[in-house]
Design a protein around this motif. Structure first.
Motif, PDB file in Angstrom:
ATOM      1  N   UNK A 108      -2.397 -12.966  19.594  1.00 41.06           N
ATOM      2  CA  UNK A 108      -2.723 -11.816  20.434  1.00 41.06           C
ATOM      3  C   UNK A 108      -3.726 -12.115  21.542  1.00 41.06           C
ATOM      4  N   UNK A 109      -4.147 -13.361  21.656  1.00 44.88           N
ATOM      5  CA  UNK A 109      -5.110 -13.770  22.677  1.00 44.88           C
ATOM      6  C   UNK A 109      -4.578 -15.004  23.404  1.00 44.88           C
ATOM      7  N   UNK A 110      -5.158 -15.313  24.560  1.00 46.93           N
ATOM      8  CA  UNK A 110      -4.754 -16.548  25.241  1.00 46.93           C
ATOM      9  C   UNK A 110      -5.013 -17.773  24.366  1.00 46.93           C
ATOM     10  N   UNK A 111      -4.130 -18.757  24.464  1.00 48.53           N
ATOM     11  CA  UNK A 111      -4.340 -20.012  23.765  1.00 48.53           C
ATOM     12  C   UNK A 111      -5.455 -20.805  24.442  1.00 48.53           C
ATOM     13  N   UNK A 112      -6.105 -21.683  23.682  1.00 48.06           N
ATOM     14  CA  UNK A 112      -7.231 -22.461  24.195  1.00 48.06           C
ATOM     15  C   UNK A 112      -6.864 -23.941  24.302  1.00 48.06           C
ATOM     16  N   UNK A 113      -7.302 -24.567  25.389  1.00 47.20           N
ATOM     17  CA  UNK A 113      -7.254 -26.021  25.523  1.00 47.20           C
ATOM     18  C   UNK A 113      -8.689 -26.503  25.751  1.00 47.20           C
ATOM     19  N   UNK A 150      -7.670 -24.012  29.366  1.00 52.57           N
ATOM     20  CA  UNK A 150      -6.285 -23.608  29.152  1.00 52.57           C
ATOM     21  C   UNK A 150      -5.689 -22.844  30.314  1.00 52.57           C
ATOM     22  N   UNK A 151      -6.432 -21.899  30.867  1.00 52.56           N
ATOM     23  CA  UNK A 151      -5.938 -21.115  31.996  1.00 52.56           C
ATOM     24  C   UNK A 151      -5.671 -22.004  33.197  1.00 52.56           C
ATOM     25  N   UNK A 152      -6.572 -22.915  33.497  1.00 48.03           N
ATOM     26  CA  UNK A 152      -6.409 -23.794  34.654  1.00 48.03           C
ATOM     27  C   UNK A 152      -5.199 -24.706  34.507  1.00 48.03           C
ATOM     28  N   UNK A 153      -4.895 -25.141  33.284  1.00 40.86           N
ATOM     29  CA  UNK A 153      -3.760 -26.035  33.050  1.00 40.86           C
ATOM     30  C   UNK A 153      -2.434 -25.303  32.964  1.00 40.86           C
ATOM     31  N   UNK A 154      -2.480 -23.987  32.716  1.00 38.15           N
ATOM     32  CA  UNK A 154      -1.249 -23.211  32.594  1.00 38.15           C
ATOM     33  C   UNK A 154      -0.699 -23.139  31.190  1.00 38.15           C
ATOM     34  N   UNK A 155      -1.569 -23.306  30.165  1.00 38.66           N
ATOM     35  CA  UNK A 155      -1.081 -23.303  28.783  1.00 38.66           C
ATOM     36  C   UNK A 155      -1.716 -22.195  27.950  1.00 38.66           C
ATOM     37  N   UNK A 156      -2.278 -21.197  28.603  1.00 39.18           N
ATOM     38  CA  UNK A 156      -2.907 -20.100  27.871  1.00 39.18           C
ATOM     39  C   UNK A 156      -2.027 -18.869  27.779  1.00 39.18           C
ATOM     40  N   UNK A 157      -1.225 -18.620  28.821  1.00 37.82           N
ATOM     41  CA  UNK A 157      -0.428 -17.403  28.918  1.00 37.82           C
ATOM     42  C   UNK A 157       1.052 -17.753  29.087  1.00 37.82           C
ATOM     43  N   UNK A 158       1.870 -16.731  28.983  1.00 34.09           N
ATOM     44  CA  UNK A 158       3.291 -16.883  29.273  1.00 34.09           C
ATOM     45  C   UNK A 158       3.500 -16.938  30.783  1.00 34.09           C
ATOM     46  N   UNK A 159       4.752 -17.176  31.191  1.00 28.23           N
ATOM     47  CA  UNK A 159       5.068 -17.207  32.618  1.00 28.23           C
ATOM     48  C   UNK A 159       4.809 -15.861  33.275  1.00 28.23           C
ATOM     49  N   UNK A 160       4.810 -14.789  32.471  1.00 27.68           N
ATOM     50  CA  UNK A 160       4.522 -13.458  32.997  1.00 27.68           C
ATOM     51  C   UNK A 160       3.040 -13.155  33.038  1.00 27.68           C
ATOM     52  N   UNK A 161       2.213 -14.129  32.683  1.00 28.20           N
ATOM     53  CA  UNK A 161       0.777 -13.934  32.707  1.00 28.20           C
ATOM     54  C   UNK A 161       0.252 -13.124  31.547  1.00 28.20           C
ATOM     55  N   UNK A 162       0.991 -13.121  30.443  1.00 28.57           N
ATOM     56  CA  UNK A 162       0.591 -12.327  29.291  1.00 28.57           C
ATOM     57  C   UNK A 162       0.159 -13.227  28.137  1.00 28.57           C
TER      58      UNK A 162
END
Length: 575
Positions: free
Chosen positions: A276-281, A294-306
């Motif tokens: 239920x939360x963004x994934x962490x890197x 994670x957000x900067x790399x593109x691995x926290x959210x789905x392609x829809x930004x969710x």
């Protein structure tokens, strides 16, 4: 010809995108549950699942505890409330592999058999003494079982400083500080107290389809910070979560976790799948600290930004470019997310293009394993599914509580075809499944799978790609066992590259991945039709590189750090 021996799908598929039609041969994975004969029965709460602690289920660990060359099996169990007087509580069970699909329950003699409300288990040689130890996560104190080397274990979680008393889920060993011993990352889920959390039916807002009472959570409950333990090298650990920066993030519901070298700088980074939360890197800064990127790399959210609901996670080179991609399994009415590594420091959600979006949308995924099922040289996907709400069967939803597990075949370029219906009797078993682990259980060279199921016995998948020591697909393979000398003995964090005349295959040696489970530590490479290997290169954690010559294939070889070409030895077909 028996369907569980060789299966040929009678269709032509343009999976490669090249316009050339290909026959898709389906590797058979037969239901071998009865053959294996495990007496383990999973239990978790009551059938209605009144609390969230009842629903997350458990994992399974495959590891060679007695160094006899085959994989032994540890099943984690849940528990139940309000047991009748005199009724023994559910407990974990441990089975010794005696070969030829014979397993003996050695729980008592090994000193195992926890009765805590369990979640996951991972195995590694944390004390560098030559045998594998076991860490078990629970709701309640976590446990560290130290392998005594004589077939028994001693529980030392409290003395070692890793007996976290609340609800832990996933865990993974890795040497983040490059000091030669294995540190431990633990994901934590919910600050759960049944005295403070309403049971199913006690809160009007916890309903399904507008009117059916279900358990509450995780949304609305209190999350916990994860923990990073640094190995002190003397059998104890220190909680360094705060100073390492692991807790400089929002508290979330952590589940799956793995170590990976995301930026190829030689330092183990940490990826966490969160519910239920963004994934962490967490990027390893090389000075004992981490930065969440994670957000900067593109691995926290789905392609829809969710933010999705991450459960299991794995990483590996899915498209053959030498870079590790990431996949995270998610909740029903959502899709499993394939983050393709673009090679420029960023990832792209290519789930639809890769063919995993629609087949996963109505499933609720948990266990995940990247494995080359048919040894053709690319990584396929084994996925376990199962809902958390038994009440979903009272609705018109397409997904049920019990679900079929899935197999996706890779065309070598990161494009997948879901082939479960044709993949053997193992995929006809419908349960509410959770963790899974793979490894060569029968010593024939291919990878079998064990799946943990809610309130049921496990499911055992026998891979029939190799029968009577002959490949039904005509493909070859090579297994690699690593031994570190100046680094951690398991050599976790090292890279192995196997070169044939046709291709180069590269794998990162990590311990745990998926959901709350441990697969074999042997690295298996599918060689396709190649009958020889040109060379094997190991980039040991810390930077040293060695090249080895391998004379034969279709076997497991052991490579020892510092021994160079002379280090090659046959290690059998399993751990």
């Amino acid at each position: 010809m028996n369907m569980d021996t060789t299966l040929l799908l009678g269709m032509m598929l343009c999976m490669s995108g090249s316009g050339v039609a290909q026959e898709l041969r389906i590797p058979p994975l037969s239901d071998a549950t009865q053959k294996a004969g495990f007496t383990f029965q999973h239990s978790s709460g009551n059938p209605e699942k009144d609390y969230i602690i009842d629903v997350n289920g458990t994992g399974v660990a495959l590891f060679d505890y007695d160094n006899d060359g085959d994989l032994d099996v540890y099943f984690v169990n849940g528990s139940v409330r309000d047991l009748p007087d005199g009724t023994p509580p559910p407990r974990d069970q441990f089975f010794r592999n005696d070969g030829n699909w014979q397993f003996t329950d050695v729980t008592d003699e090994a000193g195992l058999g926890s009765t805590e409300w369990g979640c996951g288990a991972v195995a590694a040689d944390f004390d560098n003494d030559g045998d594998l130890d076991l860490y078990v996560t629970n709701w309640g104190p976590n446990q560290l079982y130290v392998n005594n080397g004589d077939g028994t274990f001693t529980e030392a979680g409290e003395q070692a400083g890793v007996a976290y008393p609340q609800w832990s889920a996933g865990s993974a060993f890795g040497d983040y500080d490059l000091d030669g011993d294995l540190d431990l990352y633990v994901t934590n889920y919910i600050d759960f107290d049944p005295a403070k959390i309403p049971a199913r039916g006690q809160r009007a807002s916890c309903v399904l389809a507008g009117e059916i009472p279900v358990h509450c959570g995780p949304k609305g409950l209190t999350a916990l910070h994860d923990i990073l333990y640094r190995n002190n090298g003397d059998g104890t650990f220190t909680d360094v979560s705060t100073q390492a920066g692991i807790q400089n993030v929002e508290k979330v519901f952590g589940l799956g976790v793995l170590f990976m070298d995301v930026d190829l700088d030689g330092l183990p980074d940490i990826y966490v799948a969160n519910d239920q939360y963004p994934n962490y890197m967490f990027r390893n800064n090389g000075d004992g600290t981490f930065t969440e990127i994670g957000l900067a790399l593109g691995v926290s959210f789905s392609a829809m930004g969710e933010a999705q609901s991450g459960m299991g996670v794995d990483a590996g080179d899915l498209n053959g470019d030498g870079l590790e991609d990431i996949m995270v399994l998610n909740y029903a009415a959502d899709y499993n997310t394939y983050y393709r590594n673009d090679g420029d420091g960023f990832f792209t959600d290519t789930s639809k293009e890769a063919g995993v979006y629609f087949p996963s949308f109505h499933q609720l995924g948990w266990g995940l394993a990247f494995m080359d099922v048919e040894f053709d040289g690319d990584l396929d996907l084994f996925i376990t599914n199962g809902h958390v709400l038994p009440q979903v069967d009272q609705t018109s939803a397409k997904q049920g509580y019990k679900q079929l597990n899935q197999l996706y075949l890779n065309n070598g370029k990161g494009m997948f075809q879901e082939v479960s219906e044709q993949a053997g009797s193992g995929f006809q078993v419908k349960e509410s499944s959770r963790g899974c682990a793979y490894g060569d259980l029968d010593g024939d060279g291919d990878q079998d799978v064990i799946v943990s199921n809610m309130d049921a016995p496990p499911t055992v998948y026998e891979n029939l790609v190799i029968e009577n020591h002959q490949s039904t697909f005509g493909n070859h393979w090579l297994g690699i066992r690593l031994e570190g000398t100046t680094i951690n003995r398991d050599a976790l964090g090292s890279w192995v590259t196997v070169k044939t005349a046709e291709k180069s295959l590269k794998k990162y040696h990590r311990g745990a991945f998926g959901y709350a489970s441990q697969s074999e530590l042997t690295l298996r490479f599918g060689l396709g039709k190649a009958e020889r290997v040109q060379e094997v290169t190991v980039e040991w954690l810390g930077g040293e590189t060695e090249t080895f010559t391998v004379e034969d294939v279709d076997r497991v070889v052991a490579l020892k750090q510092g021994a160079g070409l002379s280090a090659l030895s046959t290690a059998g077909n399993t751990e």
